[in-house]
Design a protein around this motif. Sequence first.
Motif, short mmCIF file in Angstrom:
data_model
loop_
_atom_site.label_atom_id
_atom_site.label_comp_id
_atom_site.label_asym_id
_atom_site.label_seq_id
_atom_site.Cartn_x
_atom_site.Cartn_y
_atom_site.Cartn_z
N LEU A 1 43.91 36.90 26.78
CA LEU A 1 44.23 36.79 25.43
C LEU A 1 42.91 36.87 24.38
CD1 LEU A 1 46.23 35.38 23.35
CD2 LEU A 1 45.29 33.06 23.75
N VAL A 2 43.17 37.65 23.48
CA VAL A 2 41.96 37.77 22.48
C VAL A 2 42.13 36.84 21.27
CG1 VAL A 2 40.83 39.49 21.17
CG2 VAL A 2 41.43 40.21 23.31
N ASP A 3 41.06 36.22 20.72
CA ASP A 3 41.17 35.53 19.55
C ASP A 3 40.58 36.39 18.60
OD1 ASP A 3 40.26 33.96 17.13
OD2 ASP A 3 40.75 32.03 18.44
N LEU A 4 41.46 36.93 17.60
CA LEU A 4 41.02 38.20 16.84
C LEU A 4 39.79 37.66 15.65
CD1 LEU A 4 40.91 41.33 15.89
CD2 LEU A 4 43.14 40.45 14.83
N ASP A 5 39.90 36.53 15.38
CA ASP A 5 39.15 35.84 14.38
C ASP A 5 37.73 35.53 14.92
OD1 ASP A 5 40.93 35.51 12.54
OD2 ASP A 5 41.44 33.65 12.93
N VAL A 6 37.47 35.24 16.20
CA VAL A 6 36.26 35.13 16.96
C VAL A 6 35.69 36.26 17.28
CG1 VAL A 6 35.26 34.18 18.97
CG2 VAL A 6 37.10 32.65 17.70
N ALA B 1 23.56 30.18 27.68
CA ALA B 1 23.27 29.71 26.44
C ALA B 1 22.88 30.86 25.42
CB ALA B 1 21.99 28.74 26.36
N THR B 2 23.29 32.03 25.66
CA THR B 2 23.54 32.95 24.64
C THR B 2 24.66 32.77 23.53
OG1 THR B 2 23.13 34.61 26.34
CG2 THR B 2 23.43 35.46 24.29
N ILE B 3 25.59 32.19 23.88
CA ILE B 3 26.71 31.78 22.83
C ILE B 3 27.07 30.29 23.32
CG2 ILE B 3 27.56 34.03 22.43
CD1 ILE B 3 29.80 33.40 24.54
N THR B 4 27.90 29.64 22.16
CA THR B 4 28.44 28.60 22.28
C THR B 4 29.84 28.74 22.78
OG1 THR B 4 28.46 28.44 19.90
CG2 THR B 4 26.96 27.11 21.00
N PRO B 5 30.75 27.87 23.50
CA PRO B 5 32.00 28.11 23.85
C PRO B 5 32.78 28.73 22.79
CG PRO B 5 31.42 26.04 24.35
CD PRO B 5 30.22 26.65 24.17
N ASP B 6 32.41 28.16 21.45
CA ASP B 6 33.45 28.17 20.25
C ASP B 6 33.24 29.85 19.93
OD1 ASP B 6 30.90 27.37 19.45
OD2 ASP B 6 31.50 28.05 17.47
N ARG B 7 32.24 30.52 20.46
CA ARG B 7 32.19 32.26 20.06
C ARG B 7 32.92 32.76 21.21
NH1 ARG B 7 27.77 33.18 16.97
NH2 ARG B 7 28.43 35.38 17.31
N ILE B 8 33.58 32.23 22.17
CA ILE B 8 34.38 33.06 23.31
C ILE B 8 35.73 33.57 22.56
CG2 ILE B 8 35.29 32.96 25.47
CD1 ILE B 8 32.90 31.08 26.35
N ALA B 9 35.76 34.80 22.66
CA ALA B 9 36.80 35.58 22.02
C ALA B 9 37.97 35.87 23.11
CB ALA B 9 36.53 36.74 21.27
N LEU B 10 37.60 35.78 24.39
CA LEU B 10 38.64 36.40 25.27
C LEU B 10 38.84 35.23 26.69
CD1 LEU B 10 39.24 39.90 26.94
CD2 LEU B 10 38.87 37.83 28.33
N THR B 11 40.02 35.03 26.66
CA THR B 11 40.59 33.82 27.97
C THR B 11 41.38 34.33 28.72
OG1 THR B 11 41.74 32.73 26.42
CG2 THR B 11 39.66 31.80 26.62
N CYS B 12 41.80 33.94 30.01
CA CYS B 12 42.55 34.44 30.60
C CYS B 12 43.67 33.12 30.80
CB CYS B 12 42.32 34.79 31.91
SG CYS B 12 43.63 35.03 33.17
N VAL B 13 44.90 33.55 30.22
CA VAL B 13 45.83 32.33 30.18
C VAL B 13 46.34 32.17 31.62
CG1 VAL B 13 47.99 31.37 28.84
CG2 VAL B 13 46.48 32.83 27.75
N ALA B 14 46.44 30.77 32.07
CA ALA B 14 46.78 30.77 33.34
C ALA B 14 47.61 29.71 33.45
CB ALA B 14 45.89 30.66 34.36
N THR B 15 48.69 29.83 34.48
CA THR B 15 49.63 28.49 34.74
C THR B 15 49.09 27.51 35.88
OG1 THR B 15 51.49 30.02 33.92
CG2 THR B 15 51.85 28.12 35.27
N VAL B 16 49.35 26.30 35.66
CA VAL B 16 48.84 25.58 36.74
C VAL B 16 50.28 25.39 37.86
CG1 VAL B 16 48.69 22.81 37.35
CG2 VAL B 16 47.88 23.62 35.28
N VAL B 17 50.08 26.08 39.19
CA VAL B 17 51.10 26.13 39.80
C VAL B 17 51.18 25.31 41.15
CG1 VAL B 17 51.28 28.77 39.58
CG2 VAL B 17 49.53 27.71 41.14
#
Lengths: 355, 355
Positions: free
Chosen positions: A18-23, A243-259
């Motif tokens: 998932l990409v956060d386009l604003d970030v 510490a190059t970035i703070t987590p609020d600058r992360i624009a891509l995550t993997c959406v995963a399900t708790v199985v």
Amino acid sequence: MERCMADPRVGRATPYLLVDLDVLRDNIAAMARLAADRGLALRPHAKTHKSPQVAQLQAEAGAVGLTVATVAEAEVFLDAGFEDLFVAYPLWVDAAKGRRLRALASRAQVLVGIDSPEGARALAVHVPGCSVLVEVDSGQHRSGVAPADAGVLAECAARAGLDVQGVFTFPGHSYAPGAAAAVAAQEATALRTAVGSLTQHGLEVYVVSGGSTPSAATADAGVLTEIRPGVYPFGDAQQWELATITPDRIALTCVATVVSLAGGNVVLDSGSKVLGADRAGYATGYGRLLDHPEARVVMLAEHHAVVAWDASPIPERGSRLRVVPNHVCTAVNLADELVLGDGSTWPGLGRGANT
Amino acid sequence: MERCMADPRVGRATPYLLVDLDVLRDNIAAMARLAADRGLALRPHAKTHKSPQVAQLQAEAGAVGLTVATVAEAEVFLDAGFEDLFVAYPLWVDAAKGRRLRALASRAQVLVGIDSPEGARALAVHVPGCSVLVEVDSGQHRSGVAPADAGVLAECAARAGLDVQGVFTFPGHSYAPGAAAAVAAQEATALRTAVGSLTQHGLEVYVVSGGSTPSAATADAGVLTEIRPGVYPFGDAQQWELATITPDRIALTCVATVVSLAGGNVVLDSGSKVLGADRAGYATGYGRLLDHPEARVVMLAEHHAVVAWDASPIPERGSRLRVVPNHVCTAVNLADELVLGDGSTWPGLGRGANT
């Protein structure tokens, strides 16, 4: 609490990226400003995203061209309309690769890396007049000649009929905690030595290329003419932990399900076949959770990410969480598409373009 | 000396995955004999190869069906004609996944793993009557219930309307030096306890499934009815280093080109985007060279494998070498195709089928 829990795309099968386009836009704008403020050209490394859409945003923000790692990536991005491409790799060029490079060079401005007389001569045989940059080892000890030897190689390449434009290095040892500034200084010293070496051999130097996402902010504009950071549009757990970035600058995550919640751990369906198995020596796990900074992926199998949970209430089975890959470049290389917040997708056109 | 140096496919761009069909057939036959001799059904895990061609060879050698990790893999293999499929994973089934599972179950014999009452009820809502195996944790601590709790979960699943066929475990902790026999004993104890637990709850047990490539040879035929090894058709550097196989049994390698000799190392173009970045705690590097057992991949970047060379003469730039990935399952997941010795290819149909 969990931003993705309110996600309208609950029907999409997990895991997906998932990409956060604003970030993403903010990150692209910030790096473009950093480069412009320091008078450096920005030539982002497209191996990170393998996405013409992301490359287009980078171009609109002022990137002068793209860096790629392979001829196949150059082909993908040329087909997508990008006509200034640097293959920052010491290619071994045989007849087949030579044909592909000639086809590229007939349609685009193409630069290729060299790090040996043999490689340069093979390139010159198949792609006469090809523009090249001499690769210099600034301390990572992966590829590239010693800086003081750059002039000898450059002269050899010129005699073989190549068009020597300058020098480049990848300061990959900037990927270590607290190393960025010292490595940027090493990079500058190495490139300055290499430039001097080319000058001594009577060669003009037009391009002095370096920079990585961790070292970009401290790259020495006194010697470099351009930087080639890759990871910055998306960020990842490595950059977070460096510490190059703070987590609020992360624009891509993997959406995963708790199985599974076996043994009190949270088990997600995002395994190594979607996150990649990268784990640098300094990494605290196999990935992070964006909304749970204390949690750690402590075991990674092909289809299981076992998370040691933080102090917050344990999520229910079926919950969806956002996992931050350790190394976004390899995660994106595993994906067929990137999903945006509105449910639309960008194809991973460069996926698998690794030859 | 280098078998691949005489390879007629020198024009194919490296890196690519090369399969030795003779060794592959031998490996498939050997595991089929091992299972048959011990009276165990063989249900190979297809996540390793994601290839209908390899699955066909396994079926011809007597495999009773296939194991898969995801619904997408089940779809790929059903489309390729395989109609007895076990999704050995504690799926979280929502409406969308339920539709896909119902479609599968209407055309094939489908078994699904469960490891919680919540997961079982979600499955039962969407796929009434689905056949299931209860997952038991035999010591890897990844997913699965404690063996003594298997009966409670099985009874819950049966009450929810699922068709409980038996129990399974994955003894993944057999992936450690010298661990295989002890882990096979743990597996047998766990499965025996689980079978007893189901019996106590009045349930018949038809399937008792375990086994991995390292532990298959010592799997306890007194309690198991089937084994699910995955890696054995190809082998990899992990199996080599665990001494499960000898290097002459490795059927899949990555053909790579020497692109640089910087710093006295041999630098190959087979990076983590083709080999995968897996490196188990016991691994001696990021991969091995089939024809140079003393050499080690000591640094792995996305497009560079830096090899500390052995005592033999250093290869020339442009030479092609055969690299053995640490973990063949993740390497195959990165490939669009597998190349055979005659230059023909098998498509990686299941590539990316990770949801």
